[in-house]
Design a protein around this motif. Structure first.
Motif, PDB file in Angstrom:
ATOM      1  N   LYS A  53       0.802  -1.226   0.000  1.00 25.31           N
ATOM      2  CA  LYS A  53       0.000   0.000   0.000  1.00 25.31           C
ATOM      3  C   LYS A  53       0.832   1.273   0.000  1.00 25.31           C
ATOM      4  O   LYS A  53       0.491   2.261   0.648  1.00 25.31           O
ATOM      5  CB  LYS A  53      -0.956  -0.003   1.206  1.00 25.31           C
ATOM      6  CG  LYS A  53      -1.905  -1.187   1.211  1.00 25.31           C
ATOM      7  CD  LYS A  53      -2.816  -1.180   2.428  1.00 25.31           C
ATOM      8  CE  LYS A  53      -3.719  -2.414   2.433  1.00 25.31           C
ATOM      9  NZ  LYS A  53      -4.610  -2.453   3.621  1.00 25.31           N
ATOM     10  N   LYS A  87       0.458  -2.096   8.755  1.00 24.78           N
ATOM     11  CA  LYS A  87       0.894  -1.445   7.517  1.00 24.78           C
ATOM     12  C   LYS A  87       2.383  -1.149   7.589  1.00 24.78           C
ATOM     13  O   LYS A  87       2.878  -0.646   8.597  1.00 24.78           O
ATOM     14  CB  LYS A  87       0.105  -0.157   7.314  1.00 24.78           C
ATOM     15  CG  LYS A  87       0.426   0.547   6.009  1.00 24.78           C
ATOM     16  CD  LYS A  87      -0.414   1.806   5.895  1.00 24.78           C
ATOM     17  CE  LYS A  87      -0.080   2.555   4.615  1.00 24.78           C
ATOM     18  NZ  LYS A  87      -0.853   3.811   4.511  1.00 24.78           N
ATOM     19  N   THR A  95      -1.771   3.686  -4.429  1.00 21.29           N
ATOM     20  CA  THR A  95      -3.070   3.104  -4.740  1.00 21.29           C
ATOM     21  C   THR A  95      -3.020   2.459  -6.125  1.00 21.29           C
ATOM     22  O   THR A  95      -2.107   2.743  -6.921  1.00 21.29           O
ATOM     23  CB  THR A  95      -4.173   4.172  -4.725  1.00 21.29           C
ATOM     24  OG1 THR A  95      -3.924   5.107  -5.785  1.00 21.29           O
ATOM     25  CG2 THR A  95      -4.214   4.893  -3.379  1.00 21.29           C
TER      26      THR A  95
END
Length: 633
Positions: free
Chosen positions: A203, A339, A206
């Motif tokens: 991530k 993340k 995008t």
């Protein structure tokens, strides 16, 4: 430091950068001095010859069968067009693109990693890009390919830093050209694909952002590479590209869709069919397949590992970058399990390390151990090494100026230790691992600079003497033929070949049936054009454990006499020796050339025959060295 800053205010480029760029250019200039002053007898000569023949109107695939891919061919055509029938022009063109690649590499690293990593990484790349150990005499396809990969990756890194779309478009253009020099140029494109996958998985970007970047790269691909397909189709050139080869592997039916040939360049159906048949016969299985059959991986592995050791600076930097990046990723993952959040230098290193890993792996594909195969991994390794230097100097700066100066000195000493053997020369052969002799060093900058200086003074090699002999004893419209991989003779002689395939190095890997048809074609062309001179280079070709396939064999007592009984006795005995000591197929290759040898004996005589001395290694002349020149009777 205050004085430096005040000077920098009045300059477009900071003084420190100017000093660093000058130092980076020193090995580059030394390499170019050697390349510009020593003509290339092998790869460079073949590229220049094909470019000249095509510029004079020869149709690719029908009248000229180049060994070069379309990218190398076009660059050499540009060099020959601008500077004449010599390899200096293509070397100048190559040097221009190498400067672009190195310049963009320095600038992109400076923007992302800092000025000190930019200096050391660009210096390493410049040092190895023209190093005699791996660059031969210049104008080799790997040098072109590496310059374009450097430029493409650097431009994409700048795009990631600035988000300017023009950088992505230009990156796509340069990377599109890289495989056009050699199919291994796909390594940079493959690394981009891995980077895109990582960006999506972790991530960093995008899907929409990645789609836009891919579109920009594709636009550059079409803008830069599109004109090549237009030229191929407009000229009717029977030449493939790596992109078409890749499509054929995925879609076999695609191979039947050949490029259309313009009406004004179409040959008769019979001539075209004959050209296609000859090309099919001479391919006789892929290059890689035939190479693997002749040389096993157990023989190839020690050679590759010896080169890895010699190139330990870029290889070591990339390994260190891989380890540091992995540690950084693990720490970031442990800190934020949901993340991975990494800085731009961390993310860029993923691209650079995967590029280097692919370059390292690709030297294992073919078991034919040519030194220029290792050029790309030195560039990608040096680029990836910027991450190590970034972390090193980042830590040093946090400790103060003394640590920064110490880190700079440490890096400079380390670079010198690992670069000095490449500069001063090596004492053992990377191929065999055997010593060159007590106190003897070869393949270094020192030896090549000395060779270039001697060449400027008129000390030329035997192959050049052969070329000048043919030039001085023939008219410009007369053609010749050189057997073996010494295409530089054509360039030195300023003469073209009587045969479509002007040079050959696969005679010991092609099937005997292919060689038999090749010999028949030689006889047809020799009888048709009646070349005044033919040269047998007697060069040992891959695999190097077998004697040359000669046009006129010899014994330690002299050249074989033109006596039918003596010839038959010799050829039977020699065939048996080849079958027992090498392999039965090599004996069949020797037999395949029997009719051609007979033609040479009946129609040609050996130039300066009394000037040769004979040993078990074969004939050698003070004038022509190992080569044998034949004059038509």
């Amino acid at each position: 430091m205050k004085n430096l800053k005040s000077i920098d205010k009045f300059m477009a480029i900071p003084l420190r950068d100017i000093v660093f760029i000058i130092i980076i250019l020193i090995p580059f200039i030394l390499g170019k001095y050697c390349e510009f002053n020593i003509p290339g007898p092998f790869d460079s000569g073949s590229n220049v010859y094909s470019a000249k023949h095509i510029l004079e109107g020869a149709q690719i695939g029908v009248e000229e069968d180049p060994s070069a891919q379309v990218g190398t061919l076009l660059m050499n055509m540009l060099g020959v067009k601008l500077f004449g029938f010599n390899d200096l022009g293509p070397k100048i063109v190559q040097g221009f693109f190498q400067l672009i690649g190195l310049g963009l590499m320095y600038y992109s690293i400076r923007r992302v990693f800092g000025v000190l990593p930019a200096f050391f990484s660009a210096f390493a790349a410049a040092f190895f890009l023209s190093a005699p150990l791996i660059a031969k005499y210049g104008n080799v396809k790997e040098q072109f390919m590496t310059a374009f990969m450097l430029a493409g990756i650097a431009l994409f890194v700048l795009h990631l830093k600035t988000d300017k779309r023009i950088f992505a478009v230009l990156a796509g253009g340069f990377l599109a050209w890289a495989p056009l020099f050699k199919i291994t140029g796909f390594s940079a494109i493959g690394a981009l694909a891995v980077f895109f996958a990582c960006s999506l998985i972790f991530k960093w970007k995008t899907f929409k952002e990645l789609l836009i970047k891919a579109g920009l790269l594709l636009a550059g691909f079409l803008i830069f590479a599109g004109p090549i397909w237009i030229w191929i189709n407009a000229s009717g050139a029977q030449i493939s590209t790596p992109y078409k080869s890749a499509l054929v592997r995925v879609m076999p039916d695609f191979s039947s869709k050949d490029s259309p040939v313009p009406e004004n360049q179409k040959h008769s159906g019979e001539t075209q069919k004959k050209a296609d048949s000859e090309k099919k016969e001479e391919s006789a299985g892929s290059y890689v397949e035939r190479t693997r059959k002749a040389r096993s991986y157990s023989e190839h592995a020690p050679v590759v590992l010896r080169y890895y050791r010699l190139l330990i600076l870029p290889v070591g930097l990339a390994i260190a970058a891989l380890i540091l990046a992995k540690i950084r990723f693990l720490r970031a993952w442990l800190a934020k399990k949901s993340k991975i959040s990494l800085t731009l230098p961390d993310r860029v290193t993923v691209l650079l390390v995967f590029w280097w890993v692919l370059d390292m792996a690709l030297v294992w594909v073919s078991t034919r151990p040519y030194e220029q195969y290792y050029i790309p991994l030195t560039a990608s390794g040096a680029f990836a090494g910027a991450y190590v230097l970034y972390r090193l100097f980042g830590w040093c700066r946090s400790k103060g100026m003394r640590f920064t100066l110490g880190g700079f000195a440490f890096s400079a000493v380390l670079f010198w230790i690992f670069c000095s053997p490449i500069f001063a020369g090596i004492s053992k052969s990377p191929y065999s691992g055997k010593s060159y002799g007590e106190g003897v060093k070869r393949k270094g900058y020192v030896q090549r600079i000395e060779q270039a200086s001697m060449h400027r003074q008129g000390r030329i090699a035997p192959w050049e003497i052969v070329g000048l002999f043919i030039k001085n004893n023939t008219s410009p419209d007369q053609r010749t033929y050189v057997w073996g991989w010494y295409p530089g003779i054509y360039v030195k002689a300023q003469r073209l070949s009587v045969c479509k395939k002007a040079f050959q190095s696969d005679m010991h890997t092609l099937p005997p049936s292919t060689l038999e048809k090749m010999a028949e074609n030689f006889i047809r062309q020799f009888e048709k054009h009646k070349p005044k001179y033919i040269v047998d280079s007697r060069k040992r070709h891959f695999p190097h454990d077998r004697p040359p396939l000669e046009f006129w064999p010899s014994t330690p007592n002299g050249f074989l006499p033109a006596n039918e009984r003596a010839v038959q006795g010799y050829e039977r005995a020699y065939s048996n020796i080849l079958a027992e000591r090498i392999e039965p197929e090599e004996a069949e290759r020797f037999k395949a050339f029997a009719e051609l040898r007979e033609y040479i004996r009946e129609n040609y005589q050996i130039v300066d025959k009394d000037g040769y001395q004979f040993t078990k290694a074969g004939p050698r002349s003070k004038r022509f060295g190992q080569m044998v020149v034949f004059r038509r009777k």
